[in-house]
Design a protein around this motif. Structure first.
Motif, short mmCIF file in Angstrom:
data_model
loop_
_atom_site.label_atom_id
_atom_site.label_comp_id
_atom_site.label_asym_id
_atom_site.label_seq_id
_atom_site.Cartn_x
_atom_site.Cartn_y
_atom_site.Cartn_z
N ILE A 46 53.36 57.96 64.01
CA ILE A 46 52.51 58.05 63.26
C ILE A 46 52.47 56.34 62.69
CG2 ILE A 46 52.22 58.20 60.61
CD1 ILE A 46 53.26 60.99 61.08
N ALA A 47 53.49 55.67 62.86
CA ALA A 47 53.40 54.07 62.61
C ALA A 47 52.68 53.57 63.74
CB ALA A 47 54.69 53.74 62.52
N ALA A 48 52.66 54.06 64.87
CA ALA A 48 51.82 53.21 66.10
C ALA A 48 50.49 53.39 65.76
CB ALA A 48 52.56 53.81 67.17
N LEU A 49 50.13 54.73 65.45
CA LEU A 49 48.67 55.00 65.15
C LEU A 49 48.23 54.26 63.92
CD1 LEU A 49 46.45 57.10 66.04
CD2 LEU A 49 47.54 58.71 64.15
N MET A 50 49.14 54.06 62.82
CA MET A 50 48.46 53.53 61.70
C MET A 50 48.20 51.91 62.38
SD MET A 50 50.64 55.03 58.73
CE MET A 50 49.75 53.71 57.51
N ALA A 51 49.24 51.25 62.99
CA ALA A 51 49.35 50.05 63.27
C ALA A 51 48.01 49.44 64.02
CB ALA A 51 50.34 49.60 63.95
N LEU A 52 47.60 50.52 64.88
CA LEU A 52 46.64 50.41 65.79
C LEU A 52 45.22 50.28 65.07
CD1 LEU A 52 45.12 50.32 68.69
CD2 LEU A 52 45.11 52.79 68.70
N PHE A 53 44.99 51.52 64.23
CA PHE A 53 43.91 51.55 63.61
C PHE A 53 43.85 50.56 62.46
CE2 PHE A 53 43.63 56.46 63.93
CZ PHE A 53 43.33 56.23 65.43
N TRP A 54 45.12 49.91 61.82
CA TRP A 54 44.92 48.85 60.80
C TRP A 54 44.37 47.58 61.57
CZ3 TRP A 54 47.20 50.53 56.09
CH2 TRP A 54 47.24 49.46 54.92
N ILE A 55 45.09 47.26 62.70
CA ILE A 55 44.70 46.09 63.55
C ILE A 55 43.13 46.02 63.77
CG2 ILE A 55 45.13 44.71 65.54
CD1 ILE A 55 48.03 45.47 65.21
N THR A 56 42.89 47.23 64.52
CA THR A 56 41.41 47.10 64.95
C THR A 56 40.41 47.50 64.02
OG1 THR A 56 41.85 49.30 65.73
CG2 THR A 56 42.35 47.83 67.44
N GLU A 57 40.96 48.00 62.82
CA GLU A 57 39.93 48.53 61.83
C GLU A 57 38.94 49.62 62.28
OE1 GLU A 57 38.16 45.44 59.35
OE2 GLU A 57 39.96 44.53 59.06
N ALA A 58 39.49 50.32 63.21
CA ALA A 58 38.68 51.46 63.76
C ALA A 58 38.08 52.58 62.73
CB ALA A 58 39.27 52.13 64.89
N LEU A 59 39.27 52.58 61.53
CA LEU A 59 38.97 53.45 60.39
C LEU A 59 38.87 52.64 59.27
CD1 LEU A 59 41.32 56.72 60.77
CD2 LEU A 59 38.79 56.49 61.06
N PRO A 60 38.45 52.81 58.06
CA PRO A 60 38.55 52.07 57.08
C PRO A 60 40.18 51.93 56.75
CG PRO A 60 36.69 53.41 56.63
CD PRO A 60 37.61 53.68 57.95
N LEU A 61 40.41 50.88 56.05
CA LEU A 61 41.76 50.79 55.60
C LEU A 61 42.15 51.68 54.67
CD1 LEU A 61 42.37 46.81 55.58
CD2 LEU A 61 43.03 48.31 57.45
N ALA A 62 41.50 52.10 53.90
CA ALA A 62 41.80 53.04 52.91
C ALA A 62 42.17 54.42 53.72
CB ALA A 62 40.61 53.39 51.65
N ILE A 63 41.45 54.92 54.67
CA ILE A 63 41.73 56.15 55.32
C ILE A 63 42.95 55.90 56.16
CG2 ILE A 63 40.77 57.71 56.96
CD1 ILE A 63 37.81 57.11 55.82
N THR A 64 43.08 54.58 56.54
CA THR A 64 44.36 54.45 57.54
C THR A 64 45.43 54.55 56.28
OG1 THR A 64 42.98 52.93 58.83
CG2 THR A 64 45.53 52.55 58.95
N SER A 65 45.43 54.04 55.25
CA SER A 65 46.64 54.18 54.46
C SER A 65 46.90 55.71 54.18
CB SER A 65 46.51 53.39 53.41
OG SER A 65 45.46 53.91 52.42
N LEU A 66 46.08 56.43 54.19
CA LEU A 66 46.43 57.78 53.75
C LEU A 66 46.84 58.74 54.98
CD1 LEU A 66 43.36 58.54 51.36
CD2 LEU A 66 46.07 58.18 50.84
N LEU A 67 46.97 58.11 56.33
CA LEU A 67 47.38 58.90 57.36
C LEU A 67 48.68 59.60 57.18
CD1 LEU A 67 45.82 57.04 60.39
CD2 LEU A 67 45.10 59.28 59.53
N PRO A 68 49.70 58.93 56.72
CA PRO A 68 51.19 59.09 56.57
C PRO A 68 50.83 60.77 55.28
CG PRO A 68 51.21 57.05 56.17
CD PRO A 68 49.81 57.54 56.13
N VAL A 69 49.90 60.61 54.43
CA VAL A 69 50.00 61.93 53.35
C VAL A 69 49.51 62.88 54.28
CG1 VAL A 69 48.83 62.43 51.30
CG2 VAL A 69 49.45 60.14 51.49
N VAL A 70 48.80 62.76 55.28
CA VAL A 70 48.00 64.03 56.03
C VAL A 70 49.18 64.50 57.10
CG1 VAL A 70 46.08 64.77 57.45
CG2 VAL A 70 45.84 63.27 55.40
N LEU A 71 49.58 63.34 57.69
CA LEU A 71 50.06 63.61 59.01
C LEU A 71 51.87 64.07 58.93
CD1 LEU A 71 48.78 61.01 61.32
CD2 LEU A 71 48.11 63.31 61.43
N PHE A 72 52.37 63.34 57.87
CA PHE A 72 53.69 64.07 57.73
C PHE A 72 53.98 65.38 57.38
CE2 PHE A 72 55.49 59.27 56.44
CZ PHE A 72 55.66 59.03 57.93
#
Length: 92
Positions: A46-72
């Protein structure tokens, strides 16, 4: 010309999203990374996925920051109540 450029950006975003999912699966299920707990593998993925999405901004940052809420909760690392309690605490 603008439509072509928009399509290229969409294609690039799709490749990044697909690469992120592949990275998540590789880290989660790679036998060399089998630790004492599956939760550690899922947390690293999950941390690697978030880092990739955060750096590349493939998803908006707000959605990326909510990935742990969904994935955990989906991966069983934490339950939904514990994740939301930790996410909603304020720093004083």
């Amino acid at each position: 010309m603008a439509a072509t450029k928009k399509y290229i950006l969409s294609s690039k975003r799709a490749w990044i999203l697909g690469s992120g999912v592949a990275l998540f699966l590789v880290i989660s299920f790679l036998p060399a990374l089998q630790t004492a707990s599956r939760d550690i593998n899922f947390t690293m993925a999950i941390a690697a996925l978030m880092a990739l999405f955060w750096i590349t901004e493939a998803l908006p940052l707000a959605i990326t920051s909510l990935l742990p809420v969904v994935l955990f909760p989906l991966t069983g690392v934490l339950d939904g109540k514990e994740v939301s309690d930790r996410k909603s605490t304020r720093l004083n």
